[in-house]
Each structure stands twice: as C-alpha cells, then as structure tokens.
Design an enzyme around this catalytic site. Sequence first.
Site, short mmCIF file in Angstrom:
data_model
loop_
_atom_site.label_atom_id
_atom_site.label_comp_id
_atom_site.label_asym_id
_atom_site.label_seq_id
_atom_site.Cartn_x
_atom_site.Cartn_y
_atom_site.Cartn_z
N ASP A 145 0.86 -1.18 0.00
CA ASP A 145 0.00 0.00 0.00
C ASP A 145 0.90 1.24 0.00
O ASP A 145 1.67 1.46 0.94
CB ASP A 145 -0.89 -0.01 1.24
N ASP A 197 -2.91 2.49 -6.07
CA ASP A 197 -1.91 2.60 -5.01
C ASP A 197 -1.71 1.34 -4.18
O ASP A 197 -0.95 1.35 -3.22
CB ASP A 197 -2.26 3.76 -4.08
N GLU A 198 -2.39 0.24 -4.50
CA GLU A 198 -2.21 -0.95 -3.68
C GLU A 198 -2.49 -2.21 -4.47
O GLU A 198 -3.20 -2.21 -5.47
CB GLU A 198 -3.10 -0.90 -2.43
#
Length: 373
Positions: free
Chosen positions: A24, A118-119
């Site tokens: 993350d 983003d993850e």
Amino acid sequence: MSTREAESDGEGEAGGLRKIIHIDMDAFYASVEQRDDPDLRGKPVAVGGSSGRGVVAAASYEARAFGVHSAMPSARAVRLCPDLIFRKPRFDVYRQVSEQIRAIFLEYTPHVEPLSLDEAYLDVTADLKGIGSATRIAEDIRRRIKAETGLTASAGVSYNKFIAKLASDQNKPDGLCVIRPNEGAAFVAALPVRRFHGVGPRGAEKMARLGIETGADLVAKDLAFLRAHFGSFAEYLYRAARGVDLRQVRANRPRKSIGGERTFFEDIEEPEALRETMDHIVDVVWERIERAQGRGRTITLKLRYADFKTLTRARSLPHFVTEKSEFSTIGHALLEDLMPLPQPIRLMGLTLSALEQGERQVAREKDGQLSLL
C-alpha cells in the site's frame, strides 16, 4: 528483524498456506504531488477540489495530523488546517507511477491483483527469483519502490489477504508488518473492529452498542447473532474475526463488471457532498474502464446506509456506454432519483456491467473501497 525471523514467514505450500503480501503506497496522490513539487514537501497537502462543494480526495500525512482525511468536505478541511494546500488530481501521472510500481511487482510473481492505483496483493508462495521468504521479498520491493520512484510504501505479510491488508496499515507510513499463521487469530482479536474493512464509524457505533469493540468481542458472538444484526455482512464478520480468508490472489481474471466503491470515514448526506463524491468515483472508475477496454450496457449505483442496509439502482441501455459523459450523467441521474436520502450513507459505488470486453484484459480492480478518493 533477524535473518531467522525473516526466513520463517510461517507460510508454505507444504502446509497448504500461502505467502501473501499487501503493498500500500503511503498517501499516494499527495506524495506524488510533494515529490514533483519540492515546495510542498513537509507541508499539509490535499488533493481534490478547493471550492465550496469540493471534497478532499487524498491528504498528506502532514495534513492528516490536523484531522484532514479523504472524503472530507474541503471547507471543513480548511477549518481544521488553515494552511492546507490544495492540488487538483493528475490521474495521468498517478497512473504512470502505478504502472512503474506494478512492473516491479511482476519481477517477483505473476500473481498480482491490483486493488487500485496505489495498492495490490501479491502471492509469492513460489516467487520468480527463488527468494523463498515473503518478508525479504516485501523488504526488497519497498526498497526498489523508494529507489525508482522516490515514494514510500508500506507492506503487510501474512498467510491470507485479509490479514495482509490489515498488517500493511499497522506500521504506516513506510512500515512493514509480518503476521505468521500462529499469530493471526491473536492479531485480529486485539484490533478494534473499526479496522476491519467495511466497518465505518456508524457501524462501529452500532457494534459498540452490542458490546462489540474488538475482534475478541466479535469472536464471542455466534453466527446467528451476527445475522440477526448485520444481515449478509455477518458471514464476513464471522470469518474475519477468526482470521479466516480463503480468497485467492487473482490476476487478470475475466470480468463481469468494472466499478468501485468508496467507504466514508464519516457518513454523508448533504446533496453537494454526494454529488462531489459521485464525480470522484466516475473519474476513477472510468479510468479503469478505459484501461480494461471494456464496454457495457448497465450502470449500477450502490448505496449503503448508516444502518448497514444496502440499496442498488440500475439502468440498462440498448447501446454500449462509450463516453465518460454518458457514464457520469446516468450515475448522477440514479443518485438524484434517490434524493433526499432517508438517512446518511457510509458507502457509495458505481459499476458498469453487461460488458463486451476488448482483447486486452487488466488485473481486477478493487471490489471494496476506492482508497484514493
């Protein structure tokens, strides 16, 4: 962490368990803005609209220290942090950085399931480099992300997706947390239920009224009790409280729909805030649709109220939706038809289904929250 600890992640194919990493990025949108503009470094930054009807899409850690967070009305964010600096989202830049990071992931395993820009989840049970330790792989990936993008990432390492995701948030920012199989139940038991994905502030308040504040409290309730109070959400809560998650990391699987949801830190009901949130969801979901080369005929709005009741409304068209403007117009129309809402909502989602897929498939995006809004 000692070498022995790093090598004994506790996961392995022999025992039927997996080695799962959840990566993350730390305050991704805001961190990219701070990286690209040195004048913003060390200052409170919010990505999103600064107008009267604006909503914070993402906040730097300096802004979070003042209580600013995503999905917060911009006017309130400024009251909390008068020196807050707003930047408009640059999705093209965030997408480029995300692709750079995913290329790093794929050097270690083909089993990468992106959740958003983003993850992502990685299954490294059998990694391509023959490293063998999920912990060492996570450390190496974090090091490379910092060296190649100038950004920091946090990682959770565990034996299933649920706990790996919880672990990645444990030592943020720029942290690493490893939860081995014999530690999973105790780890979950000690957490407040607010940390469980899908449990928002109102949900946590309801649980508190029922005597449920931690994972240990949740374990003490049987499935019949949970069903009586939480409906279809009960099965998830029952398994999660015991550290059980049988979902596999799924990369590039065929899609029946493309969409995303946003779970709010604070329930919202003001019409302008609802419309602004819809705009952000449209932006993110349409970016996914374009990358997937997907075309669909049905648009579905999903709302979850503060009392956990979920409502969906859909509109099917005789033609494929090929323009973002049409996707946005229908999403807003579905929302407007429901206003004024009978109570605040804790989640909003928008999905395009009845797809005709292009030849190029992309990894499955997050079914849960749009963590970047």
